[in-house]
Design a protein around this motif. Structure first.
Motif, short mmCIF file in Angstrom:
data_model
loop_
_atom_site.label_atom_id
_atom_site.label_comp_id
_atom_site.label_asym_id
_atom_site.label_seq_id
_atom_site.Cartn_x
_atom_site.Cartn_y
_atom_site.Cartn_z
N VAL A 136 2.15 -2.87 -12.40
CA VAL A 136 3.26 -3.76 -12.03
C VAL A 136 4.02 -3.27 -10.80
N PRO A 137 4.44 -1.99 -10.71
CA PRO A 137 5.17 -1.55 -9.51
C PRO A 137 4.39 -1.74 -8.21
N ILE A 138 3.09 -1.45 -8.25
CA ILE A 138 2.27 -1.60 -7.04
C ILE A 138 2.18 -3.07 -6.63
N VAL A 139 1.98 -3.96 -7.60
CA VAL A 139 1.89 -5.38 -7.30
C VAL A 139 3.19 -5.89 -6.69
N LEU A 140 4.32 -5.47 -7.25
CA LEU A 140 5.62 -5.89 -6.72
C LEU A 140 5.83 -5.37 -5.30
N LEU A 141 5.46 -4.11 -5.07
CA LEU A 141 5.59 -3.54 -3.72
C LEU A 141 4.75 -4.32 -2.72
N TYR A 142 3.53 -4.66 -3.10
CA TYR A 142 2.67 -5.42 -2.20
C TYR A 142 3.26 -6.79 -1.88
N PHE A 143 3.82 -7.45 -2.89
CA PHE A 143 4.40 -8.78 -2.66
C PHE A 143 5.60 -8.71 -1.73
N VAL A 177 4.17 -7.15 1.94
CA VAL A 177 2.86 -7.56 2.46
C VAL A 177 2.95 -7.99 3.93
N LYS A 178 4.06 -8.61 4.32
CA LYS A 178 4.20 -9.07 5.71
C LYS A 178 4.19 -7.89 6.67
N ASP A 179 5.01 -6.90 6.40
CA ASP A 179 5.06 -5.71 7.27
C ASP A 179 3.76 -4.94 7.21
N MET A 180 3.14 -4.90 6.03
CA MET A 180 1.90 -4.16 5.89
C MET A 180 0.78 -4.79 6.72
N VAL A 181 0.66 -6.12 6.67
CA VAL A 181 -0.36 -6.82 7.43
C VAL A 181 -0.12 -6.66 8.93
#
Length: 285
Positions: A261-268, A271-275
């Motif tokens: 759950v924490p990883i999924v929330l962090l990705y959501f 995700v914009k900055d990561m991409v």
């Protein structure tokens, strides 16, 4: 009906067929990847708690008992303690690893020195080898430094290995014009001021990407914690879940779902900055 109209209809039918086949293949691939996740989530709600009572692929009954036991029945399997250990290791590795990777990438991008090219070639070659090849050497070193059964030992290893993957970050810094640095130096700025006040504020996407990747690696790693942590109270979640008895499969599934759950929330959220960081960093190697 003219030949031109007939040709357009055929082309339109061909495009519809091509689009339909593309979506069909995408749905099939998505199902292949999604089904194990769905099965694990449903298994975490199993009423019996064991995989042997499943009705085919899915549990015969559903209950929240597995999640309740996960956090209350800690005498033998202390999941809250494992979760805290994992969070400590992941957060420490994230902070220290991100700092080292950003410094390494910035140095390789903005400065020219004698060993720069050989060092880049060596790190690229070493990056081709899987990390588990050096596990014996790591274990012997940790033994000599008395870091077995110490969470800080894991943080040091993760952080020390993080700068090896600096190429994406270097590619991002390469996209920032060096003319900005030169203009700042003409105005009297030092190298440290150029880095902190000019380049670092422009590097938010790559910092977010680096921090997230530095966090997820120790968060889900199994091999290194299993090698270095011998005491049950020091286990991370990955090692702790593997120590569960086979009759505790529902608890294993519940722990696996909760740790994701924490990883999924962090990705959501990021995700914009990561991409953006990945895309900019891929422009130059």
């Amino acid at each position: 009906m003219s030949r031109k109209t007939e040709k357009k209809r055929r082309m339109s039918a061909g495009r519809i067929l091509d689009t339909g086949m593309t979506y069909l293949i995408l749905f099939a691939v998505a199902f292949v990847f999604f089904f194990p996740c769905l099965w694990l989530i449903l298994a975490s709600f199993s009423k019996s708690g064991t995989i042997y009572s499943f009705d085919g692929f899915f549990p015969a009954g559903y209950s929240l008992a597995s999640f309740k036991r996960l956090f209350t029945d800690t005498a033998l399997y202390n999941y809250p303690r494992w979760f805290a250990n994992t969070l400590f290791v992941a957060a420490g590795s994230c902070i220290l690893g991100t700092f080292l990777v950003i410094l390494t990438a910035y140095t390789m991008s903005r400065f020219t020195f004698a060993a720069r090219k050989p060092m880049m070639k060596i790190t690229m070659v070493l990056g081709m080898f899987p990390s588990f090849m050096g596990m014996i050497a790591v274990y012997l070193l940790m033994t000599q430094f008395n870091l077995i059964n110490h969470l800080w030992g894991l943080i040091l290893i993760y952080s020390a290995g993080a700068p090896m993957g600096y190429l994406t970050q270097k590619g991002f810094f390469d996209t920032i014009p060096k003319a900005i640095d030169e203009a700042a130096r003409i105005d009297g700025a030092t190298n440290f001021q150029v880095f902190m006040k000019i380049n670092l504020p422009l590097s938010r996407p790559i910092i977010v990407y680096t921090a997230l990747s530095s966090f997820t690696w120790p968060w889900s790693d199994f091999i290194l914690p299993k090698l270095l942590l011998k005491e049950k109270n020091l286990y991370t979640v990955a090692v702790g879940l593997m120590s569960l008895d086979e009759t505790e499969f529902a608890r294993f599934a519940a722990g696996s779902v909760f740790i994701a759950v924490p990883i999924v929330l962090l990705y959501f959220f990021l995700v914009k900055d990561m991409v953006n960081g990945m895309a900019a960093g891929a422009v130059k190697g």
